[in-house]
Design a protein around this motif. Structure first.
Motif, short mmCIF file in Angstrom:
data_model
loop_
_atom_site.label_atom_id
_atom_site.label_comp_id
_atom_site.label_asym_id
_atom_site.label_seq_id
_atom_site.Cartn_x
_atom_site.Cartn_y
_atom_site.Cartn_z
N TYR A 3 40.37 46.39 58.41
CA TYR A 3 41.74 46.29 57.90
C TYR A 3 42.64 45.92 59.06
O TYR A 3 42.68 46.59 60.08
N TYR A 4 43.33 44.80 58.93
CA TYR A 4 44.20 44.30 59.98
C TYR A 4 45.36 43.60 59.27
O TYR A 4 45.21 42.50 58.78
N GLN A 5 46.48 44.25 59.20
CA GLN A 5 47.58 43.69 58.45
C GLN A 5 48.56 42.99 59.37
O GLN A 5 49.09 43.58 60.30
N THR A 6 48.75 41.69 59.09
CA THR A 6 49.67 40.86 59.87
C THR A 6 50.02 39.62 59.05
O THR A 6 49.37 39.33 58.06
N SER A 7 51.03 38.91 59.49
CA SER A 7 51.40 37.66 58.83
C SER A 7 50.40 36.57 59.18
O SER A 7 49.81 36.59 60.26
N CYS A 8 50.21 35.64 58.26
CA CYS A 8 49.37 34.48 58.51
C CYS A 8 49.91 33.33 57.69
O CYS A 8 50.86 33.49 56.93
N GLU A 9 49.33 32.17 57.87
CA GLU A 9 49.76 30.98 57.15
C GLU A 9 48.53 30.28 56.61
O GLU A 9 47.48 30.28 57.24
N ILE A 10 48.67 29.70 55.42
CA ILE A 10 47.61 28.87 54.87
C ILE A 10 48.19 27.52 54.46
O ILE A 10 49.36 27.42 54.12
N ILE A 11 47.35 26.52 54.54
CA ILE A 11 47.70 25.20 54.02
C ILE A 11 46.72 24.91 52.90
O ILE A 11 45.51 24.91 53.10
N ALA A 12 47.26 24.74 51.71
CA ALA A 12 46.46 24.44 50.52
C ALA A 12 47.18 23.33 49.75
O ALA A 12 48.39 23.42 49.54
N ASP A 13 46.44 22.32 49.36
CA ASP A 13 47.03 21.19 48.63
C ASP A 13 48.20 20.58 49.39
O ASP A 13 49.23 20.26 48.82
N HIS A 14 48.07 20.48 50.71
CA HIS A 14 49.08 19.88 51.58
C HIS A 14 50.39 20.67 51.57
O HIS A 14 51.43 20.13 51.92
N GLN A 15 50.34 21.93 51.15
CA GLN A 15 51.53 22.78 51.16
C GLN A 15 51.31 23.93 52.12
O GLN A 15 50.26 24.56 52.14
N PHE A 16 52.32 24.19 52.93
CA PHE A 16 52.33 25.26 53.91
C PHE A 16 52.83 26.53 53.23
O PHE A 16 53.87 26.52 52.59
N ASN A 17 52.08 27.63 53.35
CA ASN A 17 52.46 28.88 52.69
C ASN A 17 52.28 30.06 53.63
O ASN A 17 51.23 30.19 54.25
#
Length: 103
Positions: A22-36
């Motif tokens: 368990y490691y809770q932190t912010s992250c980012e994903i790119i899916a379908d050319h969208q940054f989330n």
């Protein structure tokens, strides 16, 4: 805060290939050319669980890029499961070193 856990099935057998940390932190994903932006809930040597509370949805089987900034990791992943705002990703080109998981 790091906490290790393995989750068993109804007979107590491990159903995952790797122990989750368990490691809770912010992250980012790119899916379908969208940054989330999303939130990392846990991570293992083979993948991670994210919470993407922004209302964006991703489909099982979709290839995504995940940036775990605090851990200094970037990887391609495949969405293996989705449940409401949570998703499980399997890393395609990365095996997380155990020292990262041990804090």
């Amino acid at each position: 805060m790091l906490m290790s856990n393995t989750e068993g099935d109804f007979r107590g057998r491990e159903r995952r290939r790797a122990t989750r940390t368990y490691y809770q932190t912010s992250c980012e994903i790119i899916a379908d050319h969208q940054f989330n932006k999303c939130h990392l809930e846990d991570i293992s040597m083979c993948g991670c669980r994210i919470d993407y509370q922004d209302g964006h949805t991703i489909d099982v089987g979709k290839t995504v890029k995940v940036d775990l900034m605090e851990l200094g990791l970037r990887a391609d992943g495949i969405v293996r499961w989705v449940n409401e705002s949570m998703a499980g990703l399997e890393f395609m080109n990365l095996k997380v070193h155990p020292t990262i998981l041990n804090g």
